[in-house]
Design a protein around this motif. Structure first.
Motif, PDB file in Angstrom:
ATOM      1  N   ASN A 139     -20.448  -9.739  -3.619  1.00 20.73           N
ATOM      2  CA  ASN A 139     -20.274  -8.369  -3.042  1.00 20.73           C
ATOM      3  C   ASN A 139     -18.774  -8.345  -2.098  1.00 20.73           C
ATOM      4  O   ASN A 139     -18.111  -7.486  -1.991  1.00 20.73           O
ATOM      5  N   ARG A 140     -18.479  -9.359  -1.483  1.00 27.62           N
ATOM      6  CA  ARG A 140     -17.355  -9.606  -0.745  1.00 27.62           C
ATOM      7  C   ARG A 140     -16.204  -9.397  -1.595  1.00 27.62           C
ATOM      8  O   ARG A 140     -15.250  -8.725  -1.531  1.00 27.62           O
ATOM      9  N   LEU A 141     -16.215 -10.306  -2.899  1.00 34.15           N
ATOM     10  CA  LEU A 141     -15.059 -10.158  -3.865  1.00 34.15           C
ATOM     11  C   LEU A 141     -15.010  -8.966  -4.511  1.00 34.15           C
ATOM     12  O   LEU A 141     -13.676  -8.464  -4.517  1.00 34.15           O
ATOM     13  N   ILE A 142     -15.973  -8.135  -4.699  1.00 34.83           N
ATOM     14  CA  ILE A 142     -15.811  -6.831  -5.192  1.00 34.83           C
ATOM     15  C   ILE A 142     -15.186  -5.950  -4.001  1.00 34.83           C
ATOM     16  O   ILE A 142     -14.283  -5.181  -4.344  1.00 34.83           O
ATOM     17  N   GLN A 143     -15.602  -6.018  -2.876  1.00 35.56           N
ATOM     18  CA  GLN A 143     -14.961  -5.350  -1.770  1.00 35.56           C
ATOM     19  C   GLN A 143     -13.446  -5.586  -1.673  1.00 35.56           C
ATOM     20  O   GLN A 143     -12.892  -4.522  -1.336  1.00 35.56           O
ATOM     21  N   ASN A 144     -13.240  -6.850  -1.838  1.00 32.83           N
ATOM     22  CA  ASN A 144     -11.595  -7.040  -1.554  1.00 32.83           C
ATOM     23  C   ASN A 144     -10.924  -6.544  -2.917  1.00 32.83           C
ATOM     24  O   ASN A 144      -9.580  -6.211  -2.685  1.00 32.83           O
ATOM     25  N   LEU A 145     -11.503  -6.272  -3.988  1.00 37.90           N
ATOM     26  CA  LEU A 145     -10.936  -5.997  -5.214  1.00 37.90           C
ATOM     27  C   LEU A 145     -10.773  -4.311  -5.171  1.00 37.90           C
ATOM     28  O   LEU A 145      -9.908  -3.849  -5.658  1.00 37.90           O
ATOM     29  N   PHE A 146     -11.697  -3.779  -4.729  1.00 35.13           N
ATOM     30  CA  PHE A 146     -11.934  -2.281  -4.951  1.00 35.13           C
ATOM     31  C   PHE A 146     -11.521  -1.582  -3.497  1.00 35.13           C
ATOM     32  O   PHE A 146     -10.927  -0.379  -3.636  1.00 35.13           O
ATOM     33  N   CYS A 147     -11.757  -2.252  -2.310  1.00 37.56           N
ATOM     34  CA  CYS A 147     -11.280  -1.671  -1.043  1.00 37.56           C
ATOM     35  C   CYS A 147     -11.041  -2.443  -0.102  1.00 37.56           C
ATOM     36  O   CYS A 147     -11.527  -2.791   0.739  1.00 37.56           O
ATOM     37  N   TYR A 148      -9.771  -2.962  -0.240  1.00 39.82           N
ATOM     38  CA  TYR A 148      -9.039  -3.974   0.397  1.00 39.82           C
ATOM     39  C   TYR A 148      -8.335  -3.212   1.803  1.00 39.82           C
ATOM     40  O   TYR A 148      -7.819  -2.175   1.119  1.00 39.82           O
ATOM     41  N   ILE A 149      -8.545  -3.451   2.578  1.00 40.10           N
ATOM     42  CA  ILE A 149      -8.214  -2.754   3.982  1.00 40.10           C
ATOM     43  C   ILE A 149      -7.240  -3.678   4.679  1.00 40.10           C
ATOM     44  O   ILE A 149      -7.259  -4.877   5.016  1.00 40.10           O
ATOM     45  N   VAL A 150      -5.997  -2.723   4.945  1.00 41.15           N
ATOM     46  CA  VAL A 150      -4.939  -3.438   5.759  1.00 41.15           C
ATOM     47  C   VAL A 150      -4.552  -2.268   7.008  1.00 41.15           C
ATOM     48  O   VAL A 150      -4.864  -1.523   6.888  1.00 41.15           O
ATOM     49  N   SER A 151      -4.308  -3.196   7.934  1.00 46.50           N
ATOM     50  CA  SER A 151      -3.976  -2.238   9.287  1.00 46.50           C
ATOM     51  C   SER A 151      -2.537  -2.087   8.932  1.00 46.50           C
ATOM     52  O   SER A 151      -1.675  -3.006   9.075  1.00 46.50           O
ATOM     53  N   ILE A 152      -2.139  -0.794   9.237  1.00 45.44           N
ATOM     54  CA  ILE A 152      -0.707  -0.556   9.404  1.00 45.44           C
ATOM     55  C   ILE A 152      -0.413  -0.601  10.661  1.00 45.44           C
ATOM     56  O   ILE A 152      -0.979   0.106  11.673  1.00 45.44           O
ATOM     57  N   ASP A 153       0.815  -1.116  11.030  1.00 46.26           N
ATOM     58  CA  ASP A 153       1.380  -0.786  12.496  1.00 46.26           C
ATOM     59  C   ASP A 153       2.728  -0.949  12.135  1.00 46.26           C
ATOM     60  O   ASP A 153       3.747  -1.744  12.315  1.00 46.26           O
ATOM     61  N   GLY A 154       3.489   0.350  12.228  1.00 48.17           N
ATOM     62  CA  GLY A 154       4.836   0.451  12.014  1.00 48.17           C
ATOM     63  C   GLY A 154       5.159   0.692  10.376  1.00 48.17           C
ATOM     64  O   GLY A 154       4.363   0.814   9.620  1.00 48.17           O
ATOM     65  N   LYS A 155       6.744   1.093  10.419  1.00 47.84           N
ATOM     66  CA  LYS A 155       7.130   1.388   9.195  1.00 47.84           C
ATOM     67  C   LYS A 155       8.545   0.816   8.847  1.00 47.84           C
ATOM     68  O   LYS A 155       9.049   0.479   9.889  1.00 47.84           O
ATOM     69  N   THR A 156       9.034   0.985   7.686  1.00 44.69           N
ATOM     70  CA  THR A 156      10.304   0.423   7.574  1.00 44.69           C
ATOM     71  C   THR A 156      11.113   1.421   6.506  1.00 44.69           C
ATOM     72  O   THR A 156      10.468   1.879   5.459  1.00 44.69           O
ATOM     73  N   THR A 157      12.198   1.947   6.743  1.00 43.18           N
ATOM     74  CA  THR A 157      12.759   2.862   6.142  1.00 43.18           C
ATOM     75  C   THR A 157      14.093   2.248   5.756  1.00 43.18           C
ATOM     76  O   THR A 157      14.649   1.207   6.110  1.00 43.18           O
ATOM     77  N   PHE A 158      14.588   2.585   4.621  1.00 42.74           N
ATOM     78  CA  PHE A 158      15.893   2.404   3.864  1.00 42.74           C
ATOM     79  C   PHE A 158      16.893   3.226   4.463  1.00 42.74           C
ATOM     80  O   PHE A 158      16.982   4.405   3.971  1.00 42.74           O
TER      81      PHE A 158
END
Length: 405
Positions: free
Chosen positions: A322-341
């Motif tokens: 179930n954890r493997l499926i979760q990582n494949l289907f709904c991997y969550i990352v925390s956004i903290d900032g941005k990078t512009t070009f």
């Protein structure tokens, strides 16, 4: 009464100047730097993403997070097909890439620059460099344009094509005209994930991910790239454009959910993994990547699912699966900032569209004042859409600048 000033020597400025001159104007482009068309030069890695193969206007307008309704009228006058015909009639053939982006066949932005400069020269457009505009006023039906040295120039008509500004002060010279300015915020940026281990996988990409901003309905799918600062690629850049306002309000702190293949469902993943387990019970999970995923990315998912390097499929627990499926289907990352070009910086915000006529690009507040390009509160997602808006609004402003009423 035909002296026309165009402030800004970018894509929209050149296009506006060319068409104003064709309409009979004595046209001068005013540019604060020593260079023209600098954004054209660097676009698309120096190849110039001229437009996008979205030939139906109803589909084209869907690619503008801000300005969709406004451009619906404008694209009737100058469409993607018109852009293609304009450049090809001047010897610059365009090609369509697999993702719909259009580039010159030469794969060089110089082809586009030369076509614009040649046409401007043929139309006797003058360019005044090193004239940084700090103030514009209208006195006795003439526009007075003042630079940093206090020098003044006078014109009968004015087209503002100054592009997007990262600061509100970039619109100061328009204050006298009482135009409402939507505060500028970045659009088209990568999501920084400084606290996420996925950064260690920089350089890895997948071709069709689905990315969603948690707590919103905002999502996009397409290629995704892992970088040393976080996640990027077309899916993220396009999502950043649609989510620009929301992310700015959140101070660029949010969570993103990633489905590493947009076609997956949780059910399909479960079925596929159980089938593989039954066929290959003694294969090591870690060293046999599935679904065509890069091996390092698969290993990361396996480790994150608390599956050991030596574990084989027959020994996987329901919890690990179930954890493997979760990582494949709904991997969550925390956004903290941005990078512009900086070279291809795009802003949301600018002159409010409520106060501009989409049929002519003329100000509804000041006669003889026109706008084109990114100075307007218009921005498109990555893929040639911002240039298309520049060509269209520049064409309309230039074509109508000498019209009365």
């Amino acid at each position: 009464m035909n002296d026309v000033a165009v402030i800004g020597a970018g894509a929209s400025g050149y296009f506006a100047a060319i068409h104003a001159a064709k309409a009979g104007g004595n046209v001068t482009i005013i540019e604060k730097t020593s260079k023209s068309l600098s954004k054209v030069s660097v676009s698309g890695g120096g190849r110039c993403n001229v437009t996008h193969a979205a030939f139906e206007n109803r589909l084209l307008i869907k690619n503008y997070p801000r300005g969709e309704k406004f451009l619906k009228k404008s694209f009737v006058q100058f469409s993607v097909n018109d852009t293609i015909n304009w450049f090809e009639s001047r010897g610059v053939r365009l090609k369509v890439e697999q993702d719909g982006r259009m580039f010159p066949v030469s794969d060089s932005s110089e082809s586009i620059i030369q076509a614009l400069e040649k046409e401007a020269s043929l139309q006797n457009v003058r360019i005044k460099y090193h004239f940084g505009v700090v103030d514009v006023d209208k006195i006795d039906e003439k526009f007075r344009i003042t630079n940093t040295n206090g020098d003044n120039l006078y014109f009968d008509h004015l087209i503002v094509c100054t592009g997007g500004s990262s600061k509100f002060q970039g619109f100061d010279f328009l204050k006298k005209f009482k135009h409402k300015i939507i505060p500028p915020i970045p659009s088209l940026f990568t999501f920084n994930t400084p606290h996420e281990p996925i950064k260690a996988l920089m350089g890895i990409s997948v071709s069709d991910a689905f990315v969603k901003l948690e707590g919103t309905k905002l999502s996009y799918q397409g290629p995704l790239l892992i970088t040393h600062w976080g996640i990027s690629g077309p899916a993220v850049l396009k999502l950043s454009a649609f989510g620009a306002q929301w992310l700015a309000e959140k101070n660029y702190k949010a969570k993103a959910q990633i489905r590493w293949d947009s076609r997956w469902t949780e059910e399909s993943l479960l079925i596929d993994l159980i089938n593989f387990k039954s066929k290959h019970p003694k294969k090591k999970i870690n060293s046999n990547p599935l679904f065509g995923l890069p091996s390092r990315l698969w290993e990361h998912f396996v480790e994150r699912s608390e599956i050991k390097d030596e574990d084989i499929w027959i020994n996987i627990s329901k919890k690990q699966l179930n954890r493997l499926i979760q990582n494949l289907f709904c991997y969550i990352v925390s956004i903290d900032g941005k990078t512009t070009f900086k070279e291809e910086f795009v802003t949301a915000g600018g002159v409010s569209l409520d106060q501009v006529n989409p049929d002519t690009m003329e100000s509804k507040l000041v006669s003889g004042l026109y706008f084109a390009g990114e100075v307007l509160d218009i921005d498109g997602i990555t893929g040639g859409f911002n240039f298309q808006a520049a060509w269209t609004t520049g064409y309309i402003a230039g074509t109508h600048v000498l019209h009365k009423g």
